[in-house]
Design a protein around this motif. Structure first.
Motif, PDB file in Angstrom:
ATOM      1  N   ALA A  20      -0.911  12.730   0.330  1.00 52.30           N
ATOM      2  CA  ALA A  20      -0.773  12.551   1.882  1.00 52.30           C
ATOM      3  C   ALA A  20      -0.835  13.822   2.552  1.00 52.30           C
TER       4      ALA A  20
ATOM      5  N   THR B 233       0.241   6.486   3.798  1.00 48.28           N
ATOM      6  CA  THR B 233       0.576   5.914   2.349  1.00 48.28           C
ATOM      7  C   THR B 233       1.053   4.485   2.797  1.00 48.28           C
TER       8      THR B 233
ATOM      9  N   ASN C 226      -2.081   5.692  -1.563  1.00 57.64           N
ATOM     10  CA  ASN C 226      -2.742   6.601  -0.075  1.00 57.64           C
ATOM     11  C   ASN C 226      -3.982   6.095   0.241  1.00 57.64           C
TER      12      ASN C 226
END
Length: 290
Positions: A109, A121, A146
């Motif tokens: 992320a 996420t 993600n």
């Protein structure tokens, strides 16, 4: 009726997110060494094209400075009586971080946030998993995934996710992937039989990128929406090209959108904000044109 409303939300989101998604696509292509294709430049075939990649350089430095530490949160006691409890909670948190590879999810992320200014996420719960044996059994497991920021949108008139009326993600899958999902299987079979196996008719915008490999008739678009109801509940809908609802969960618990957003720079009043690499993108192009 609900499919029409979901499609209306999607088209509204595309309208407002188009500029940010197009910018994200250019940054992503430049980071991957495709600067000239990203800006649509045309040169003779014999031309040697320089590509000094300052976009990737800035991204990598931000990533190394901010997003390489995988430490979990630490619970601190507020009184003497809480010390033992906090120690046990910290052991549980550290174990959860390790077992679920949360540090790597944070890093992934962070990589998107460093480049595009936004990492997302999705946090879910799989209630069908049974972990452990005997007296140490756990039913259910946290699921982390993600999301590609270019495949995520929220209510464009909201100032943050918590105030949004809806949000959505969209992905393109081969039919075998959809068929393997027990929540989708029966509805998908019904769709195929009614439409003679025709592929997706809805085109996910690619903002100038070459035709994607997943454009074959055996690939289908799955749009997942989370919609806030007037009484504060959140409903979840999985649709196939807005033609059918593959799966729905009404009044999910807890009643909020299951996403954690990570911004490298606060977006202020914008939907995404501006990353460090985006700020030097024009300079990067000018340098390579010299």
């Amino acid at each position: 009726k609900i499919l029409g409303k979901l499609k209306e939300n999607y088209e509204l989101g595309i309208q407002y997110y188009a500029r940010d998604h197009r910018k994200m696509r250019m940054l992503d292509m430049t980071d991957n060494g495709d600067l000239w294709r990203a800006i649509g430049a045309k040169f003779p075939a014999y031309q040697i094209l320089p590509d000094t990649n300052y976009v990737s350089y800035v991204k990598d430095n931000i990533l190394a400075s901010l997003y390489t530490t995988a430490k979990s949160a630490e619970v601190r006691p507020t009184s003497e009586d809480d010390k033992e409890l906090c120690t046990k909670l910290n052991i549980v948190l550290d174990n959860f971080w390790s077992v679920n590879n949360v540090g790597f999810k944070q890093f992934q992320a962070g990589e998107r946030a460093a480049l595009l200014n936004m990492g997302i996420t999705q946090v879910g719960w799989n209630e069908n998993v049974l972990i452990g044996t005997g007296d140490y059994q756990q039913k259910g497991q946290v699921i982390l995934k993600n999301i590609n920021p270019m495949h995520f949108m929220r209510d464009p008139f909201s100032t943050c996710l918590e105030d949004a009326g809806w949000c959505c993600t969209f992905e393109r899958y081969h039919k075998s992937v959809i068929m393997a999902d027990k929540n989708y299987r029966e509805k998908f079979k019904e769709f195929l039989s009614n439409n003679n196996g025709a592929g997706s008719t809805e085109a996910i915008p690619n903002y100038g990128q070459a035709q994607e490999a997943a454009s074959h008739k055996d690939h289908y678009n799955v749009f997942i929406f989370w919609v806030r109801t007037p009484d504060g509940k959140v409903d979840e809908y999985h649709t196939l090209d807005f033609n059918i609802i593959l799966y729905e969960r009404l009044n999910i618990k807890p009643s909020f959108f299951p996403f954690a957003e990570l911004y490298c720079n606060l977006p202020s009043s914008g939907l995404v904000g501006v990353s460090g690499p985006a700020k030097i993108f024009a300079n990067n192009v000018a340098y390579n044109l010299m």
